[in-house]
Design a protein around this motif. Sequence first.
Motif, PDB file in Angstrom:
ATOM      1  N   TYR A  12     -35.458  14.921  43.315  1.00 27.62           N
ATOM      2  CA  TYR A  12     -35.099  16.058  42.462  1.00 27.62           C
ATOM      3  C   TYR A  12     -35.387  15.737  40.999  1.00 27.62           C
ATOM      4  CZ  TYR A  12     -32.227  19.572  40.131  1.00 27.62           C
ATOM      5  OH  TYR A  12     -31.779  20.589  39.328  1.00 27.62           O
ATOM      6  N   VAL A  13     -36.012  16.678  40.318  1.00 27.86           N
ATOM      7  CA  VAL A  13     -36.290  16.530  38.889  1.00 27.86           C
ATOM      8  C   VAL A  13     -35.440  17.538  38.126  1.00 27.86           C
ATOM      9  CG1 VAL A  13     -38.027  16.666  37.078  1.00 27.86           C
ATOM     10  CG2 VAL A  13     -38.645  15.760  39.333  1.00 27.86           C
ATOM     11  N   THR A  14     -34.601  17.049  37.263  1.00 28.82           N
ATOM     12  CA  THR A  14     -33.752  17.942  36.472  1.00 28.82           C
ATOM     13  C   THR A  14     -34.618  18.845  35.605  1.00 28.82           C
ATOM     14  OG1 THR A  14     -31.979  16.309  36.410  1.00 28.82           O
ATOM     15  CG2 THR A  14     -31.930  18.052  34.739  1.00 28.82           C
ATOM     16  N   PRO A  15     -34.401  20.164  35.679  1.00 31.22           N
ATOM     17  CA  PRO A  15     -35.253  21.078  34.910  1.00 31.22           C
ATOM     18  C   PRO A  15     -34.952  21.039  33.417  1.00 31.22           C
ATOM     19  CG  PRO A  15     -33.550  22.301  36.055  1.00 31.22           C
ATOM     20  CD  PRO A  15     -33.450  20.890  36.534  1.00 31.22           C
ATOM     21  N   VAL A  16     -35.925  21.449  32.637  1.00 31.10           N
ATOM     22  CA  VAL A  16     -35.785  21.620  31.196  1.00 31.10           C
ATOM     23  C   VAL A  16     -36.228  23.039  30.859  1.00 31.10           C
ATOM     24  CG1 VAL A  16     -36.606  20.906  28.916  1.00 31.10           C
ATOM     25  CG2 VAL A  16     -36.152  19.185  30.680  1.00 31.10           C
ATOM     26  N   ILE A  17     -35.409  23.749  30.096  1.00 32.85           N
ATOM     27  CA  ILE A  17     -35.726  25.126  29.731  1.00 32.85           C
ATOM     28  C   ILE A  17     -36.669  25.127  28.533  1.00 32.85           C
ATOM     29  CG2 ILE A  17     -34.766  27.307  28.894  1.00 32.85           C
ATOM     30  CD1 ILE A  17     -32.172  26.519  30.397  1.00 32.85           C
ATOM     31  N   ASN A  18     -37.739  25.871  28.638  1.00 33.30           N
ATOM     32  CA  ASN A  18     -38.705  26.014  27.549  1.00 33.30           C
ATOM     33  C   ASN A  18     -38.123  26.946  26.488  1.00 33.30           C
ATOM     34  OD1 ASN A  18     -40.827  26.575  25.831  1.00 33.30           O
ATOM     35  ND2 ASN A  18     -42.351  26.769  27.458  1.00 33.30           N
ATOM     36  N   LEU A  19     -37.668  26.386  25.385  1.00 31.11           N
ATOM     37  CA  LEU A  19     -36.993  27.188  24.362  1.00 31.11           C
ATOM     38  C   LEU A  19     -37.931  28.153  23.652  1.00 31.11           C
ATOM     39  CD1 LEU A  19     -34.576  24.552  22.792  1.00 31.11           C
ATOM     40  CD2 LEU A  19     -34.122  26.225  24.588  1.00 31.11           C
ATOM     41  N   SER A  20     -39.230  27.900  23.704  1.00 28.39           N
ATOM     42  CA  SER A  20     -40.164  28.832  23.066  1.00 28.39           C
ATOM     43  C   SER A  20     -40.179  30.186  23.767  1.00 28.39           C
ATOM     44  CB  SER A  20     -41.578  28.240  23.055  1.00 28.39           C
ATOM     45  OG  SER A  20     -42.125  28.186  24.362  1.00 28.39           O
ATOM     46  N   LYS A  21     -39.667  30.226  25.006  1.00 27.14           N
ATOM     47  CA  LYS A  21     -39.641  31.475  25.765  1.00 27.14           C
ATOM     48  C   LYS A  21     -38.235  32.065  25.877  1.00 27.14           C
ATOM     49  CE  LYS A  21     -43.653  30.137  28.547  1.00 27.14           C
ATOM     50  NZ  LYS A  21     -44.174  29.873  29.921  1.00 27.14           N
ATOM     51  N   LEU A 128     -27.031  28.971  29.618  1.00 26.30           N
ATOM     52  CA  LEU A 128     -27.443  27.567  29.688  1.00 26.30           C
ATOM     53  C   LEU A 128     -28.101  27.186  31.014  1.00 26.30           C
ATOM     54  CD1 LEU A 128     -24.324  25.232  30.105  1.00 26.30           C
ATOM     55  CD2 LEU A 128     -24.376  27.629  30.782  1.00 26.30           C
ATOM     56  N   ALA A 129     -27.817  27.913  32.097  1.00 22.27           N
ATOM     57  CA  ALA A 129     -28.403  27.569  33.391  1.00 22.27           C
ATOM     58  C   ALA A 129     -29.543  28.510  33.776  1.00 22.27           C
ATOM     59  CB  ALA A 129     -27.334  27.592  34.477  1.00 22.27           C
ATOM     60  N   ALA A 130     -29.954  29.356  32.840  1.00 24.81           N
ATOM     61  CA  ALA A 130     -31.030  30.316  33.130  1.00 24.81           C
ATOM     62  C   ALA A 130     -32.166  30.112  32.135  1.00 24.81           C
ATOM     63  CB  ALA A 130     -30.489  31.733  33.098  1.00 24.81           C
ATOM     64  N   ASP A 131     -32.193  30.945  31.091  1.00 23.85           N
ATOM     65  CA  ASP A 131     -33.317  30.927  30.147  1.00 23.85           C
ATOM     66  C   ASP A 131     -32.888  30.702  28.706  1.00 23.85           C
ATOM     67  OD1 ASP A 131     -32.011  33.289  29.753  1.00 23.85           O
ATOM     68  OD2 ASP A 131     -33.735  34.582  30.175  1.00 23.85           O
ATOM     69  N   MET A 132     -31.625  30.309  28.496  1.00 27.14           N
ATOM     70  CA  MET A 132     -31.061  30.098  27.156  1.00 27.14           C
ATOM     71  C   MET A 132     -31.058  31.366  26.313  1.00 27.14           C
ATOM     72  SD  MET A 132     -29.754  27.108  26.776  1.00 27.14           S
ATOM     73  CE  MET A 132     -29.709  26.712  25.026  1.00 27.14           C
ATOM     74  N   ALA A 133     -31.012  32.525  26.980  1.00 27.26           N
ATOM     75  CA  ALA A 133     -30.907  33.787  26.256  1.00 27.26           C
ATOM     76  C   ALA A 133     -29.608  33.821  25.457  1.00 27.26           C
ATOM     77  CB  ALA A 133     -30.946  34.962  27.233  1.00 27.26           C
ATOM     78  N   LEU A 134     -29.657  34.482  24.306  1.00 26.75           N
ATOM     79  CA  LEU A 134     -28.467  34.613  23.469  1.00 26.75           C
ATOM     80  C   LEU A 134     -27.424  35.479  24.162  1.00 26.75           C
ATOM     81  CD1 LEU A 134     -27.070  34.173  20.689  1.00 26.75           C
ATOM     82  CD2 LEU A 134     -28.164  36.303  19.947  1.00 26.75           C
ATOM     83  N   ILE A 135     -26.185  34.999  24.159  1.00 25.11           N
ATOM     84  CA  ILE A 135     -25.040  35.751  24.674  1.00 25.11           C
ATOM     85  C   ILE A 135     -24.014  35.824  23.552  1.00 25.11           C
ATOM     86  CG2 ILE A 135     -23.157  35.786  26.352  1.00 25.11           C
ATOM     87  CD1 ILE A 135     -24.951  34.093  28.187  1.00 25.11           C
ATOM     88  N   THR A 136     -23.542  37.024  23.231  1.00 19.20           N
ATOM     89  CA  THR A 136     -22.528  37.149  22.185  1.00 19.20           C
ATOM     90  C   THR A 136     -21.312  37.902  22.711  1.00 19.20           C
ATOM     91  OG1 THR A 136     -23.304  39.257  21.245  1.00 19.20           O
ATOM     92  CG2 THR A 136     -24.352  37.228  20.440  1.00 19.20           C
ATOM     93  N   ARG A 137     -20.149  37.504  22.199  1.00 16.81           N
ATOM     94  CA  ARG A 137     -18.897  38.165  22.546  1.00 16.81           C
ATOM     95  C   ARG A 137     -18.042  38.223  21.283  1.00 16.81           C
ATOM     96  NH1 ARG A 137     -19.725  34.187  26.491  1.00 16.81           N
ATOM     97  NH2 ARG A 137     -20.185  34.974  28.588  1.00 16.81           N
TER      98      ARG A 137
END
Length: 203
Positions: A12-21, A128-137
């Motif tokens: 298993y290779v731990t994934p890294v999220i591409n922050l440019s996307k 954090l476990a998907a695409d690092m999309a902004l979430i605000t509350r």
Amino acid sequence: MDKFENEQMKDYVTPVINLSKAPGERQAWGRPAIVVYLWSAIELLFIYNPWQISSAVRVAALRAFGARIGEGVLVRQRTRVKFPWNLSIGDNCWIGEGAWIHNQNRVDISNDVVISQETFITTGSHALAADMALITRPVIIEEGAWLATRSIVLGGVRVGRSAVISPNTVIPPNTTIPENSIVGLPMIQVSKKRFPYEDLGAK
């Protein structure tokens, strides 16, 4: 983890999220880019600037960019406000030196609230476990509350009436702090009531 799980995890290779996307950039601005850039300059000159000693000037600058601020509010040096148009402060509040309100969503502060030195309030997080999309509350701070020095309040938190957040305490996302409570380290728990019930006329 048992032997079978170890075998499964071996390749298993731990994934890294591409922050440019990562989605969400500028979505929380709420104003045209020119207004955001202008505010950044005004914040540096008149809000954050430790040489600018006038609370009245800070309040006027915040109001000019859409903040709703009541009477008798004191805003000390080195305060930072991400987007003043997302900020509401009631009457007779104290905002301590170095407080940072990172309000990509609404921050509503009621009357007679103390935000002490170096306190950090943020409405934003990421998927954090998907695409690092902004979430605000939004963050709601009810009347009479005190956020003591260097406390951290995260998105979705509601701090109840006359509650106290102890120094260096982190309030996790979507937490409701009961009214008339003192919470703090080593864990988020109610340690005691701020005002004894007998003083409130309880029977």
